[in-house]
Enzyme design. Structure first.
Site, short mmCIF file in Angstrom:
data_model
loop_
_atom_site.label_atom_id
_atom_site.label_comp_id
_atom_site.label_asym_id
_atom_site.label_seq_id
_atom_site.Cartn_x
_atom_site.Cartn_y
_atom_site.Cartn_z
N ASP A 22 67.06 37.96 -3.13
CA ASP A 22 66.75 38.88 -4.41
C ASP A 22 67.59 38.77 -5.64
O ASP A 22 67.90 39.50 -6.51
CB ASP A 22 67.02 40.49 -4.08
CG ASP A 22 66.59 40.92 -2.70
OD1 ASP A 22 65.31 40.48 -2.40
OD2 ASP A 22 67.24 41.37 -1.71
N LYS A 25 65.31 34.55 -7.96
CA LYS A 25 64.87 33.15 -7.59
C LYS A 25 63.26 32.84 -8.21
O LYS A 25 62.96 32.04 -8.76
CB LYS A 25 64.92 32.65 -6.33
CG LYS A 25 65.90 32.54 -5.81
CD LYS A 25 66.07 32.45 -3.97
CE LYS A 25 65.45 33.27 -3.39
NZ LYS A 25 66.24 34.72 -3.18
N GLY A 49 60.20 37.88 -0.55
CA GLY A 49 59.24 38.69 -1.57
C GLY A 49 59.94 38.16 -3.01
O GLY A 49 61.00 38.25 -3.39
N HIS A 50 58.77 37.69 -3.67
CA HIS A 50 59.10 37.06 -5.31
C HIS A 50 58.53 38.13 -6.11
O HIS A 50 57.12 38.33 -5.84
CB HIS A 50 58.67 35.82 -5.57
CG HIS A 50 59.74 34.62 -4.97
ND1 HIS A 50 61.05 35.08 -4.70
CD2 HIS A 50 59.58 33.72 -4.37
CE1 HIS A 50 61.67 33.88 -4.22
NE2 HIS A 50 60.62 33.10 -3.96
N GLN A 236 65.42 34.03 0.55
CA GLN A 236 66.53 34.97 0.93
C GLN A 236 67.72 34.36 0.06
O GLN A 236 67.64 33.78 -0.90
CB GLN A 236 66.88 34.78 2.46
CG GLN A 236 65.84 35.58 3.24
CD GLN A 236 64.60 34.94 3.72
OE1 GLN A 236 64.55 33.69 3.99
NE2 GLN A 236 63.44 35.80 3.71
P1 GDP Z 1 63.91 36.77 -5.63
O1 GDP Z 1 63.46 37.26 -4.15
O2 GDP Z 1 65.20 36.07 -5.37
O3 GDP Z 1 62.83 36.21 -6.54
O4 GDP Z 1 64.09 38.07 -6.51
P2 GDP Z 1 63.52 39.62 -6.57
O5 GDP Z 1 62.04 39.21 -7.16
O6 GDP Z 1 63.19 40.31 -5.27
O7 GDP Z 1 64.10 40.36 -7.45
C1 GDP Z 1 64.34 39.87 -8.55
C2 GDP Z 1 64.00 41.08 -9.55
O8 GDP Z 1 64.68 40.92 -10.84
C3 GDP Z 1 62.31 40.94 -10.01
O9 GDP Z 1 61.81 42.39 -10.19
C4 GDP Z 1 62.49 40.23 -11.41
O10 GDP Z 1 61.15 40.71 -11.99
C5 GDP Z 1 63.49 40.80 -11.94
N1 GDP Z 1 64.14 39.82 -12.77
C6 GDP Z 1 64.68 38.64 -12.70
N2 GDP Z 1 65.20 38.05 -13.52
C7 GDP Z 1 65.63 39.13 -14.05
C8 GDP Z 1 66.58 39.26 -15.64
O11 GDP Z 1 67.21 38.49 -16.03
N3 GDP Z 1 66.92 40.74 -15.81
C9 GDP Z 1 66.11 41.60 -15.40
N4 GDP Z 1 66.41 42.83 -15.97
N5 GDP Z 1 65.46 41.60 -14.24
C10 GDP Z 1 65.04 40.31 -13.68
#
Ligand code: GDP
Length: 446
Positions: A22, A25, A49-50, A236
């Site tokens: 999370d 990515k 989940g992205h 992950q």
């Molecule tokens: P992933 O699985 O690594 O892609 O991460 P997730 O999607 O689960 O969580 C990332 C969350 O943070 C998502 O809701 C993104 O839209 C949000 N997000 C990503 N980069 C940033 C950032 O730089 N700032 C903020 N405030 N939110 C972000």
């Protein structure tokens, strides 16, 4: 910042999470897809989940690489991924409903093991049993990922290629169902599952998935040969890796960069750069040790700030994520395992408004100071973080696109992180949208 023309030969970049997942990515991969002709998943399943925000619209993806949101980009599901055919089809249909062309540019490895309904039942029944007998949940997403990997390693899995052969499919499914029904009824006290509905579903999925089945490794090799840039999208995070993570509180696959090769069929010599995605603080979903964890429940606390401002809830499960300060000792472990070329620090904006910011530089363990995360989960539980405190900033960093615009304390924080963990920061993310990005060195040009 580097400028210039992209090299003519294909460059291949691996994106991995350096913490417990999370890290953001999805957004970074989406941002980098501008420079890629193909995006590859190499491990995990639809437990990943992205969340992508494009032009203000939120889209959640679980299995299909986020490159699918960009017209013309090819998406590959490598052999290291476990595929639930029913789920995959529903994800394809969901994207098609948004008006996206999916089937002509999605390639699914014939060697992917299948997730079938008994895997899901076993996953859930085992978690329930662990909870009721007091041994503690692992914190799986209950989607059958772990049990499907077990079948792979036991060399009895049904694979995508079996969907092409109905007789073979039925025979293998019957044998596997017998085995798993024995566990469900005899060990887990659950109901047995029936063959026919499962077979019917698999045959229906087979018909639809067949045109997308491919020899992904060979296709990637060919794409690389004609100069395509390929982006390998890890799911992950490193500290959840089955071998290198906080075992047993880990996922059931290798999420480290090395698996981009094994899980896709493209050799490691053809991977050029590893981008480690690191949240400006730390989160963790589910059980397991977390040395820098803070209280997220009490309003007015730092943990509550990180949880609410960062909107730290799981994309797939909706579960509240545990939150804490950045852990440089844990990151150091990740940098080493992944051979990280550069870092992207995400969610810097979530730290806006904090008076002080702490970084964990190491731990006290049994009277010793250790500067890298131990390998044994029980030892990690005993670790007392040692913190360095830095001044925070009151200005906002949200949406900034330039390093020089960052408040001086924010720059100093990032520079300190860089020095502590020994890897350069090449990008900074300051918001959820793809444009909220500071670029210092482009991974495809580095
Ligand atoms: P992933 O699985 O690594 O892609 O991460 P997730 O999607 O689960 O969580 C990332 C969350 O943070 C998502 O809701 C993104 O839209 C949000 N997000 C990503 N980069 C940033 C950032 O730089 N700032 C903020 N405030 N939110 C972000």
């Amino acid at each position: 910042m580097q400028t210039g023309i992209l090299p003519p030969a294909g460059r291949n970049v691996v994106v991995v999470g350096t913490q417990w997942g999370d890290e953001g990515k999805g957004k970074v991969v989406d941002w980098m897809t501008d420079h890629a002709q193909g995006v590859v998943r190499f491990q995990g399943g639809h437990n990943a989940g992205h969340t992508l925000v494009i032009a203000g619209r939120k889209t959640a993806l679980q299995l299909i690489p986020s490159g699918i949101m960009r017209e013309g980009v090819k998406c590959y599901i490598g052999n290291g991924v476990v595929v639930d055919p029913k789920h995959l089809l529903s994800e394809i249909e969901r994207l098609e409903a948004l008006g996206l062309e999916v089937r002509s540019r999605l390639f699914i490895s014939e060697s992917c093991p299948l997730i079938l309904p008994f895997h899901v039942e076993i996953d859930r029944a085992r978690e329930a049993q662990r909870e009721s007998c007091g041994s503690g949940k692992i914190g799986t997403t209950g989607k059958g990922i772990g049990p499907a990997y077990e079948d792979k390693v036991a060399r009895r899995a049904l694979r995508v290629q079996d969907l092409k052969h109905p007789t073979r499919l039925e025979a293998k499914l019957r044998t596997l169902l017998e085995l798993h029904n024995a566990e469900l009824t005899g060990v887990l006290g659950a109901q047995p599952l029936e063959l026919q509905p499962m077979l019917d579903d698999a045959l229906r999925a087979a018909e639809q998935l067949r045109p997308m089945m491919a020899d992904v490794g060979y296709r990637l090799f060919q794409a690389h040969g004609v100069g395509d840039n390929l982006l390998f999208e890890g799911a992950q995070g490193t500290l959840l890796d089955i071998d290198h993570g906080t075992y047993p509180y880990v996922t059931s696959s290798n999420c480290v960069a090395g698996n981009a090769a094994a899980g896709s069929g493209l050799g490691p010599g053809m991977l050029h750069y590893v981008l480690g995605i690191t949240k400006a603080y730390t989160t963790r979903v589910g059980s397991g040790p977390f040395p820098t964890e803070l209280d997220i429940e009490t309003p007015g606390t730092i943990g509550h700030h990180l949880s609410t401002v960062g909107q730290e809830r799981g994309t797939v499960t909706g579960r509240a994520r545990r939150c804490g300060w950045l852990d440089a000792a844990a990151l150091k472990r990740s940098i080493i395992i992944n051979g990280v070329s550069g870092l992207c620090i995400t969610k810097l904006d979530v730290l806006d408004g904090l008076q002080e910011i702490k970084i964990c530089t190491g731990y006290e363990l049994d009277g010793r100071v250790v500067d890298v995360l131990p390998l044994d989960a029980d030892e990690i539980e005993q670790c007392k973080p040692i913190y360095e405190t830095m001044p925070g900033w009151s200005d906002t960093t949200a949406g900034l696109t330039n390093w020089e615009q960052l408040p001086a304390p924010a720059r100093r924080y990032l520079e300190r992180v860089q020095a502590l963990i020994g890897a350069p920061i090449d990008m900074v993310s300051t918001g959820p949208d793809r444009v909220h990005t500071i670029l210092l060195r482009h991974p495809f040009r580095a």
